[in-house]
Each structure stands twice: as structure tokens, then as C-alpha cells.
Design a protein around this motif. Structure first.
Motif, short mmCIF file in Angstrom:
data_model
loop_
_atom_site.label_atom_id
_atom_site.label_comp_id
_atom_site.label_asym_id
_atom_site.label_seq_id
_atom_site.Cartn_x
_atom_site.Cartn_y
_atom_site.Cartn_z
N TYR A 422 38.19 34.86 39.67
CA TYR A 422 38.94 33.60 39.81
C TYR A 422 37.96 32.47 40.08
O TYR A 422 36.99 32.65 40.82
CB TYR A 422 39.97 33.70 40.94
CG TYR A 422 41.20 34.45 40.51
CD1 TYR A 422 42.19 33.81 39.78
CD2 TYR A 422 41.36 35.80 40.80
CE1 TYR A 422 43.32 34.49 39.35
CE2 TYR A 422 42.49 36.48 40.39
CZ TYR A 422 43.46 35.82 39.66
OH TYR A 422 44.56 36.49 39.23
N VAL A 427 39.68 27.46 45.17
CA VAL A 427 40.05 27.76 46.55
C VAL A 427 39.19 26.96 47.54
O VAL A 427 39.54 25.86 47.93
CB VAL A 427 39.96 29.28 46.83
CG1 VAL A 427 40.66 29.60 48.13
CG2 VAL A 427 40.60 30.05 45.69
N ARG A 432 33.95 34.06 45.01
CA ARG A 432 34.94 35.11 45.23
C ARG A 432 34.43 36.40 44.59
O ARG A 432 33.71 36.35 43.60
CB ARG A 432 36.26 34.73 44.57
CG ARG A 432 36.78 33.39 45.01
CD ARG A 432 38.25 33.30 44.73
NE ARG A 432 38.96 33.01 45.94
CZ ARG A 432 39.87 33.80 46.50
NH1 ARG A 432 40.19 34.95 45.93
NH2 ARG A 432 40.46 33.46 47.61
N ALA A 435 37.84 39.86 40.45
CA ALA A 435 39.16 40.49 40.57
C ALA A 435 39.27 41.69 39.65
O ALA A 435 40.06 42.60 39.89
CB ALA A 435 40.25 39.47 40.27
N GLU A 454 46.65 49.48 45.37
CA GLU A 454 46.92 48.73 46.59
C GLU A 454 47.16 47.25 46.26
O GLU A 454 46.78 46.79 45.18
CB GLU A 454 45.68 48.80 47.51
CG GLU A 454 45.25 50.19 47.87
CD GLU A 454 45.90 50.66 49.16
OE1 GLU A 454 46.64 49.86 49.76
OE2 GLU A 454 45.66 51.81 49.56
N ASN A 455 47.71 46.53 47.22
CA ASN A 455 47.82 45.08 47.06
C ASN A 455 46.44 44.49 46.82
O ASN A 455 45.49 44.86 47.49
CB ASN A 455 48.37 44.45 48.33
CG ASN A 455 49.87 44.54 48.37
OD1 ASN A 455 50.51 44.52 47.33
ND2 ASN A 455 50.42 44.67 49.56
N GLY A 456 46.34 43.60 45.87
CA GLY A 456 45.07 42.92 45.64
C GLY A 456 44.07 43.74 44.85
O GLY A 456 42.91 43.36 44.74
N SER A 457 44.53 44.86 44.26
CA SER A 457 43.57 45.68 43.51
C SER A 457 43.36 45.15 42.09
O SER A 457 42.53 45.67 41.36
CB SER A 457 44.05 47.13 43.47
OG SER A 457 45.33 47.19 42.90
N GLY A 458 44.13 44.13 41.70
CA GLY A 458 43.88 43.49 40.40
C GLY A 458 44.89 43.83 39.32
O GLY A 458 44.67 43.52 38.16
N LYS A 459 46.01 44.42 39.73
CA LYS A 459 47.00 44.84 38.73
C LYS A 459 47.58 43.65 37.97
O LYS A 459 47.58 43.62 36.74
CB LYS A 459 48.14 45.61 39.43
CG LYS A 459 47.68 46.77 40.29
CD LYS A 459 48.85 47.48 40.96
CE LYS A 459 49.66 46.64 41.93
NZ LYS A 459 49.02 46.37 43.21
N SER A 460 48.07 42.67 38.75
CA SER A 460 48.67 41.49 38.08
C SER A 460 47.63 40.76 37.27
O SER A 460 47.90 40.31 36.14
CB SER A 460 49.26 40.54 39.11
OG SER A 460 50.20 41.20 39.90
N THR A 461 46.43 40.64 37.82
CA THR A 461 45.37 39.93 37.11
C THR A 461 45.13 40.57 35.75
O THR A 461 45.01 39.89 34.73
CB THR A 461 44.08 39.94 37.94
OG1 THR A 461 44.39 39.48 39.26
CG2 THR A 461 43.03 39.06 37.33
P1 ADP Z 1 47.68 42.88 42.72
O1 ADP Z 1 48.60 42.38 41.68
O2 ADP Z 1 47.08 44.19 42.40
O3 ADP Z 1 48.31 42.89 44.07
P2 ADP Z 1 46.14 40.58 42.01
O4 ADP Z 1 45.76 40.89 40.62
O5 ADP Z 1 47.24 39.63 42.21
O6 ADP Z 1 46.44 41.90 42.81
O7 ADP Z 1 44.87 40.02 42.77
C1 ADP Z 1 43.57 40.58 42.64
C2 ADP Z 1 42.60 39.77 43.48
O8 ADP Z 1 42.48 38.46 42.98
C3 ADP Z 1 43.03 39.64 44.93
O9 ADP Z 1 41.89 39.86 45.73
C4 ADP Z 1 43.52 38.24 45.05
O10 ADP Z 1 43.17 37.72 46.31
C5 ADP Z 1 42.78 37.52 43.95
N1 ADP Z 1 43.65 36.47 43.35
C6 ADP Z 1 44.85 36.64 42.80
N2 ADP Z 1 45.35 35.48 42.30
C7 ADP Z 1 44.43 34.53 42.58
C8 ADP Z 1 44.35 33.12 42.32
N3 ADP Z 1 45.30 32.45 41.68
N4 ADP Z 1 43.23 32.47 42.74
C9 ADP Z 1 42.25 33.12 43.37
N5 ADP Z 1 42.28 34.44 43.62
C10 ADP Z 1 43.34 35.16 43.25
#
Ligand code: ADP
Ligand code: MG
Length: 663
Positions: A422, A427, A432, A435, A454-461
Motif C-alpha cells: 500500500y 497513511v 508499510r 500486503a 487471519e485478519n490482515g493476511s492479505g485476502k481482500s488485497t
Molecule cells: P484481510 O482481508 O486478509 O483481512 P487485507 O487484505 O484487508 O487483509 O489487508 C492486508 C494488509 O494490508 C493489512 O496489514 C492491512 O493493514 C493493510 N491494508 C489494507 N487496506 C489498506 C489500505 N487501504 N491502506 C493501507 N494499508 C492497507
């Protein structure tokens, strides 16, 4: 200046109105200077014991004798003394010009002037009144024309901003923040409007008025007028200096207004939480702080712009006095020169002096009005900077130059070595961690893949790369062997359906919310999608059925109902790729059960990604393969049984879920 050149293309379509308004301003300035000049005949008639006819005749006689006198002086001069002769010639031509003016006045104006002195003054008052009326009409016309231009330009700018913001990539918009964008598109555009109106009304009219007065004053006595103009460069210099600080301070004000917007939107968006946790006090405090900041910043602007007026007034008075004091000296001493410098064509009389004074004071009035305009201008220049910051922002996911045509997805989806970080400035400027790191996954068409971690493991990304919410820093995402960056975004996204955890519905009817994904859908299609998504059971209980308004963000419905509408929307689109990002995570088990039933039907013949951190048996029934993510990397890929045996992370996730369910 920069603001002007930026806004020019927006004003250009309304150039005809602009030209008309400038013509109005020209008339206004002529009438204004003309009105002030009436002082000349007034004083003359009042203070001298003759009427205008007698006076003019007398003057003509005097001037003629003077010309004769000057001529004879020149004749007597030695031809070798070129310098003196030239000066004398100049004086002669001055006097001749004066004679011509008098003759014209006698021929064209005097026949209309009554012989009686009171009648003359009454006539002058009549002219004055009529000119004021005419001026009023032109002022009205100019303001209406300019108002029309400004409002149209502002609407155009606002629309352009919105359009441009929507054309940007998701990450850029999210980083800018909705409140910030909103404040720019509303408050800043409004501030810009104030500046633009000022420019088109005041900045056109006042300099013209001042110019008119100066022109009239020049005719009256150009030497003294020139003397007073010497001060002008000093005023310019002074203003250029503190304009910079003013613009900077104005930017601060606008920025803190964004803060106020942010506080408001954050509070009202999470109203339930605010009320439930009794956090009103905390929000009030935050709001108080942003308002305090706004107050401080705007006071700075006010202090700076308040300086402008007295400063110009002082400088302007100096300018007027530098003409009037020598003028008074000339009148009282009955001479036309000071220290050998000739300052008037002949001896000045009190009427000329009064008129000169009136005209210069008229100029000063315009300059004073301009000085109060200065603050507005700088404020709107600051606003324009902020608005054009949006307009100049480039999207990070550009459209392909030579797009590839792709049919409905049928082979596979490949993530090849995808890495992503990211952006930092989004931020706090700190670097950072990435991701995603070298993620490679291949999914054949028609498979239902779970992405777990886990939360924050990068799934959505990871899945955000597929519809190009952002592009990978390294590596590529391919659909049927074509890089998504090579596909026109409209074609790409029309193949993808997305359902997320927080359903995004709009304040409209249920039917319209479903149709959102396919505006030209027929009623039968909408109904069919609604049926598949189990929307019908609860819609049939609503008095207005599909025409029920669901309120802002769908707040008049339950979470499960909202999610079913979101599913119906995705179903109606008939996507070849479906992304479910924690779609059932926030739901009660009954709703979850219904949604799973819907999905079971819906996933057939599509490539589906189910992002979740909740693993249960109905869910496992749905998926064919599981991708386990850990800190931005793929930890393992396999079926449930395989992973239970080989992957420690998966075991932990599965068992912690199980114990939660039992508890
Ligand atoms: P998940 O969906 O697995 O819970 P995300 O893919 O949302 O995780 O996030 C992966 C990492 O990227 C996390 O560490 C989160 O803090 C970071 N992150 C997610 N969205 C943003 C954003 N818009 N800007 C900066 N960092 C982000
Ligand atoms: Mg997520």
C-alpha cells in the motif's frame, strides 16, 4: 494568475455573457466619471458671478490673446535656441488644444444650457440623476450576467470534479478520504465561486471606473494626475508581498474545514456506535477541536485581509494629496508652476481643482473597493489549488492503450508472483510492510475456491487485484491468459460480481437496488434474481413490495435482508467470476444458512472466490479447494482433508472456529 488560466476553459463557453458584462462595466465607468465631473460646471456656476455662456466667451477671448502672445514670443526667439523654442511650441499647442475644447463646448453643449444660473444648476442635477439611473441599470445587468456565468461555471467545475474523482482508482480515492473530497467539491468550490464573482464584477468594474476617472482627470490636468499616479507602484509592491501569506493562510482554513466535514461524516456514519457507547462527549470534543482550529486559521486570514483596506486607504490618500496639495498651491498663488516646474496649462481655478479632487477621490474609492476584494481573491486561489489537486490527480489503474477483446471467462484465472505494498503517503509516511508477497495461485474456470487466513493476511488485497481496484506492483493477474491490465475496465468488471461484508445499498427501492448491476434488466429478470436470492419471502410481507424504499444505506432492512438483496444484484449481473468477501461473516446463522443455500445454486458454472475466516461444514460443502494465506503469502493450497493433515495454520483456524461454535 494561475487560477485565472485554469478557470479560463470553464469561463470560455460563456464568453458572450462575459463580453456583455464587460460592456456594461464600461458604461458604468463612463457614467461614474461623468457624474464626478459635474463638479466642474457646478462650482463654476456657483462661485463665479457669471453664467456659463459668459464664462466660455470670456475664456475663449483670454485664450486667443494668450495664443497671440505666445506666437509673438516664439517669433522673437533666436532660431538657434532650439530647446527654448520647442518648449514654447509645446505651451502654444497646449493652449491651442484648450481653445479647441472651448470652441467645441460653445458650439455643441452651450446651445442646450440655459442662461439663468439656477436653471443651469437644475439642468446639471437633472443630468446627474439621469446618469445615476442609467448607471443603476447597467450595474443590475452586469451583476445578473456575472451571476449567471459564475453559477454555471461552478456547476461545471463541481460536475467535472465528481466525474474525475469517479474515474480515479479505488486506492487513490480511499486515500484522499470521502470527507476531504466532499469538502473540496462543496465548500472549496463555493469559495472559488466567491472569488470568480469578485473577479468578474469588481475586478472588471472597479479598474474601469478608476481608469475612467483617471482619464477624465488627465484631460483636466495631466501633470498633476501623473504626480498622484507615482504612488501606484508602491501599492502594487506591498500587495504582492502579503498576498502570499494570505493565500497560505486561506489554504489552512480550507484544510481545517475538511476536518470539520470528516468529524461530521464519521459521527453520523456510525451513529449507532456513538449512541450505544455514549461517546457523544468524545465526538463533541473532537468537533470542538476542529472548530477551534478552523477559528484560529480563519482569524489569521481575517487579520491579514483586514490589513489590506487601511493600507490602501493610506496609500490612496497620499496619492490624492500629492496632486491636490500642489493644485491648491497653484490656485491660491494664481500661478501655473512650482519651483520652475510647470504644473498646469494656465492658472488653475477653484472649479478645476474641485473637479480634479472629485475625480481622484473617485479613483481612490475604486482602489479601496479593490483592496477589500483582495482577500476573496486569495481565498479562492487557495480553493482553486485544492480543487485542481483533484482534477490533476492521475489514476493508478490506467485504461489499456490497445485493449484486448476477451469473451466470457472460460479457462482459468492466474495470479502470477503478485506483490503489492500500500502506498506510503496514504497513511503516515512510514514505510508499510508489503500486503502481498509473491502470491501465485491458479484457479481453473468453474472452481469454487476459499481464501482463508487471519485478519490482515492479505485476502481482500489479493482479490482486489482482480477487478483492478489496484494493480500489482510486481507480477500479473491473468484471466484466460490475458493480463487484466490489457482488458478495458468496463469489459473486465462486467464479468465480475462482488458481494462484501458491508453491503452497499442505495436510498432507493428494492427493485432499483437489484437492478443496479444491470440497469436495462427486464422485470422478469429482476424477479427471477430476487427469487434465486430468497428476496421474495421478505419482500412479499412488505406493503409496498419491491417498491419499498430501503432508506440511506439500506438501514430499514435487517443485515440478512440487505445481504440477500446484494446477492440478487450479483445474480442479475450473471457474472462469470464471483467474489464473496466475508459475505456471510456478519450474519446470524439462519441468514447464513439461507445465503449458503442461494450460493449453492448460484456458484454453478462460475469461478468463485470465497474469502472468509469462518470455516464450517455448510461452507466446506460449497468449496472445492482452499487457499491459506499468511502475512501476505500463500501458506498452502489444497482440499479440506489435505490441509487438515499438512497445514498447521489451517488446523489452528479450523479448530479455533470449531471451539467458538461450540461455545
Ligand atoms: P484481510 O482481508 O486478509 O483481512 P487485507 O487484505 O484487508 O487483509 O489487508 C492486508 C494488509 O494490508 C493489512 O496489514 C492491512 O493493514 C493493510 N491494508 C489494507 N487496506 C489498506 C489500505 N487501504 N491502506 C493501507 N494499508 C492497507
Ligand atoms: Mg478483508
Amino acid at each position: 494568475m494561475e487560477t485565472a488560466s485554469r478557470l479560463f476553459p470553464y469561463v470560455w463557453p460563456y464568453r458572450r455573457m462575459a463580453v456583455l458584462s464587460i460592456i456594461c462595466a464600461i458604461f458604468i465607468s463612463i457614467l461614474w466619471a461623468g457624474n464626478l465631473s459635474t463638479v466642474l460646471p457646478m462650482v463654476r456656476v456657483l462661485f463665479q458671478d457669471k453664467n456659463l455662456h459668459q464664462y466660455v466667451d470670456e475664456q475663449i477671448e483670454l485664450t486667443q490673446t494668450e495664443i497671440e502672445h505666445r506666437k509673438s514670443v516664439i517669433d522673437q526667439m533666436p532660431t538657434g535656441d532650439v530647446e527654448r523654442r520647442a518648449r514654447a511650441q509645446r505651451h502654444l499647442s497646449d493652449t491651442t488644444r484648450q481653445l479647441a475644447l472651448l470652441a467645441t463646448t460653445k458650439k455643441y453643449a452651450l446651445p442646450y444650457v440655459p442662461a439663468d444660473r439656477f436653471d443651469t444648476i437644475a439642468l446639471i442635477f437633472g443630468c446627474f440623476l439621469f446618469a445615476t439611473l442609467l448607471k443603476g441599470i447597467f450595474i443590475y445587468l452586469q451583476e445578473v450576467l456575472v451571476g449567471g456565468i459564475v453559477n454555471r461555471v461552478i456547476v461545471d467545475v463541481r460536475k467535472k470534479c465528481f466525474r474525475h474523482a469517479l474515474s480515479l482508482d479505488y486506492q487513490t480515492i480511499a486515500a484522499a478520504g470521502p470527507a476531504n473530497l466532499m469538502s473540496r467539491i462543496t465548500n472549496d468550490v463555493e469559495t472559488l465561486a466567491v472569488g470568480l464573482r469578485t473577479v468578474l464584477v469588481r475586478l472588471v468594474r472597479e479598474p474601469l471606473k478608476a481608469g475612467g476617472c483617471i482619464a477624465f482627470a488627465f484631460v483636466l490636468n495631466w501633470r498633476l494626475t501623473l504626480l498622484s499616479l507615482l504612488v501606484v507602484p508602491c501599492i502594487g509592491l506591498l500587495f504582492a508581498k502579503f498576498g502570499k501569506s494570505l493565500k497560505k493562510a486561506s489554504k489552512g482554513t480550507l484544510h481545517s474545514m475538511s476536518g470539520i466535514y470528516k468529524g461530521l461524516s464519521e459521527t453520523f456514519d456510525s451513529l449507532k456506535v456513538v449512541i450505544a457507547f455514549g461517546a457523544a462527549r468524545r465526538h463533541r470534543r473532537q468537533f470542538h477541536l476542529s472548530n477551534k482550529e478552523y477559528l484560529n486559521k480563519s482569524m489569521k486570514v481575517i487579520r491579514l485581509s483586514a490589513l489590506a483596506r487601511p493600507t490602501t486607504e493610506l496609500m490612496g490618500t497620499i496619492a490624492v494629496l500629492s496632486a491636490v496639495i500642489p493644485g491648491t498651491y497653484l490656485v491660491l498663488r494664481g500661478t501655473d508652476e512650482i519651483w520652475g516646474v510647470k504644473l498646469a496649462p494656465g492658472a488653475m481655478d477653484i472649479a478645476q481643482l474641485s473637479a480634479l479632487y472629485a475625480l481622484l477621490a473617485g479613483t481612490l474609492d475604486s482602489v479601496r473597493k479593490l483592496s477589500s476584494v483582495y482577500g476573496d481573491l486569495k481565498r479562492s486561489a487557495a480553493a482553486s489549488d485544492r480543487i485542481f489537486e483533484i482534477l490533476n490527480e492521475k489514476t493508478k489503474v490506467p485504461e489499456p492503450k490497445e485493449p484486448q477483446i476477451v469473451g466470457r471467462h472460460s479457462r482459468d484465472i492466474r495470479f502470477e508472483n503478485v506483490s503489492f505494498t500500500y502506498s506510503q503517503e496514504a497513511v503516515d509516511g512510514n514505510a508499510r510492510p508489503p500486503a502481498l508477497r509473491n502470491v501465485s495461485v491458479t484457479v481453473p474456470a468453474g472452481e469454487v475456491v476459499a481464501v482463508i487466513g487471519e485478519n490482515g493476511s492479505g485476502k481482500s488485497t489479493l482479490l482486489n487485484m482482480l477487478p483492478r481496484f489496484m494493480d500489482p506492483d510486481q507480477g500479473a493477474v491473468l484471466i484466460d491468459g490475458v493480463d487484466v491490465r490489457q482488458i478495458r475496465s468496463h469489459d473486465l468488471r462486467s464479468q465480475i460480481g462482488i458481494v462484501t461484508q458491508e453491503t452497499q445499498l442505495f436510498d432507493d427501492t428494492i427493485a432499483e437496488n437489484i437492478k443496479y448491476s444491470k440497469p436495462d434488466a427486464t422485470w422478469e429478470e429482476v424477479e427471477e434474481a430476487a427469487k434465486q436470492a430468497h428476496v421474495i419471502p421478505f419482500v412479499s410481507h412488505l406493503p409496498a413490495g419491491f417498491a419499498t424504499q430501503i432508506g440511506e444505506k439500506g438501514q430499514k432492512l435487517s443485515g440478512g435482508q440487505r445481504q440477500r438483496i446484494a446477492l440478487a444484484r450479483a445474480i442479475l449481473r450473471d457474472p462469470s467470476i464471483l467474489i464473496l468477501d466475508e459475505a456471510t461473516s456478519a450474519l446470524d446463522s439462519q441468514s447464513e444458512h439461507i445465503i449458503h443455500k442461494v450460493l449453492k445454486q448460484f456458484v454453478k458454472g462460475r469461478t468463485v472466490f470465497v474469502i472468509t475466516h469462518v470455516i464450517n461444514d455448510t461452507f466446506l460443502d460449497l468449496v472445492t479447494r482452499i487457499v491459506v494465506m499468511d502475512s501476505g503469502c500463500v501458506a498452502a493450497i489444497g482440499t479440506h482433508e489435505e490441509l487438515l493433515k499438512t497445514c498447521a495454520i489451517y488446523q489452528r483456524l479450523y479448530h479455533s472456529n470449531k471451539s467458538q461454535r461450540v461455545a
